[in-house]
Design a protein around this motif. Structure first.
Motif, PDB file in Angstrom:
ATOM      1  N   VAL A  45       0.858  -1.178   0.000  1.00  0.00           N
ATOM      2  CA  VAL A  45       0.000   0.000   0.000  1.00  0.00           C
ATOM      3  C   VAL A  45       0.893   1.225   0.000  1.00  0.00           C
ATOM      4  CG1 VAL A  45      -1.753   1.270   1.278  1.00  0.00           C
ATOM      5  CG2 VAL A  45      -1.760  -1.205   1.311  1.00  0.00           C
ATOM      6  N   LYS A  57       0.644   5.666  -0.343  1.00  0.00           N
ATOM      7  CA  LYS A  57      -0.153   6.884  -0.478  1.00  0.00           C
ATOM      8  C   LYS A  57       0.324   7.667  -1.698  1.00  0.00           C
ATOM      9  CE  LYS A  57      -1.824  10.786   2.065  1.00  0.00           C
ATOM     10  NZ  LYS A  57      -2.248  11.239   3.356  1.00  0.00           N
ATOM     11  N   GLU A 107      -2.814  -3.480  -9.737  1.00  0.00           N
ATOM     12  CA  GLU A 107      -2.923  -2.190  -9.058  1.00  0.00           C
ATOM     13  C   GLU A 107      -4.383  -1.773  -8.943  1.00  0.00           C
ATOM     14  OE1 GLU A 107      -2.416   2.157 -10.655  1.00  0.00           O
ATOM     15  OE2 GLU A 107      -0.448   1.285 -10.334  1.00  0.00           O
ATOM     16  N   TRP A 160      -4.834   6.428  -2.561  1.00  0.00           N
ATOM     17  CA  TRP A 160      -3.965   5.337  -2.117  1.00  0.00           C
ATOM     18  C   TRP A 160      -3.834   4.328  -3.246  1.00  0.00           C
ATOM     19  CZ3 TRP A 160      -1.393   4.691   2.546  1.00  0.00           C
ATOM     20  CH2 TRP A 160      -1.663   5.641   3.528  1.00  0.00           C
ATOM     21  N   TYR A 161      -2.617   3.828  -3.432  1.00  0.00           N
ATOM     22  CA  TYR A 161      -2.346   2.747  -4.374  1.00  0.00           C
ATOM     23  C   TYR A 161      -2.340   1.439  -3.596  1.00  0.00           C
ATOM     24  CZ  TYR A 161      -0.564   6.238  -7.690  1.00  0.00           C
ATOM     25  OH  TYR A 161      -0.428   7.306  -8.526  1.00  0.00           O
ATOM     26  N   TYR A 162      -3.008   0.430  -4.140  1.00  0.00           N
ATOM     27  CA  TYR A 162      -3.012  -0.909  -3.558  1.00  0.00           C
ATOM     28  C   TYR A 162      -2.446  -1.858  -4.601  1.00  0.00           C
ATOM     29  CZ  TYR A 162      -6.237   1.262  -0.295  1.00  0.00           C
ATOM     30  OH  TYR A 162      -6.805   2.102   0.628  1.00  0.00           O
TER      31      TYR A 162
END
Length: 124
Positions: A22, A24, A56, A62-64
């Motif tokens: 994760v 930001k 992705e 936020w990137y997951y």
């Protein structure tokens, strides 16, 4: 983008051990868990995504990132890990689940005046 080998190993090791990452969408800070610049984490994940090693998802700034099967194989080779080492997301837990009788809540029913449930003894 040039990323030091130390930072690359830190990010890849964390990604492999957890199976997820994760980050930001704030490129001026350090990553919350890794003490690596967040820009380097996002760019490394972007590189892995372009090769099909992670999926992705972006939501609310936020990137997951989720590791794929190909990504597991790649990181195993890159980090020189054994075949039996797996990310936490793929490890089986030893939790046992008991099923109750069919058609309901399962287990025994407690009476309302049972002292094991409800508010404490001084509640009146």
């Amino acid at each position: 983008m040039l990323v030091s080998k130390k930072n690359r190993l830190t990010v890849y090791g964390s990604l492999f051990s957890a199976g997820v990452m994760v980050a930001k969408k704030d490129f001026k800070i350090k990553h919350q868990e890794l003490n690596v610049p967040n820009l380097e984490v996002v760019k490394l994940m972007q590189s892995l995504r372009s090769r099909g090693y992670v999926r992705e998802t972006f939501s609310w700034q936020w990137y997951y990132y989720y590791l794929t099967e190909e990504g597991i194989e790649y990181l195993r080779q890159y980090l020189h890990l054994d075949e039996n080492v797996m990310p936490l997301t793929l490890q089986r837990t030893n939790a046992t689940y008991t099923t109750g009788p069919a058609g309901g809540r399962g287990g025994e029913r407690r009476r309302f005046d049972d002292k094991r449930s409800g508010p404490g003894a001084g509640f009146n």
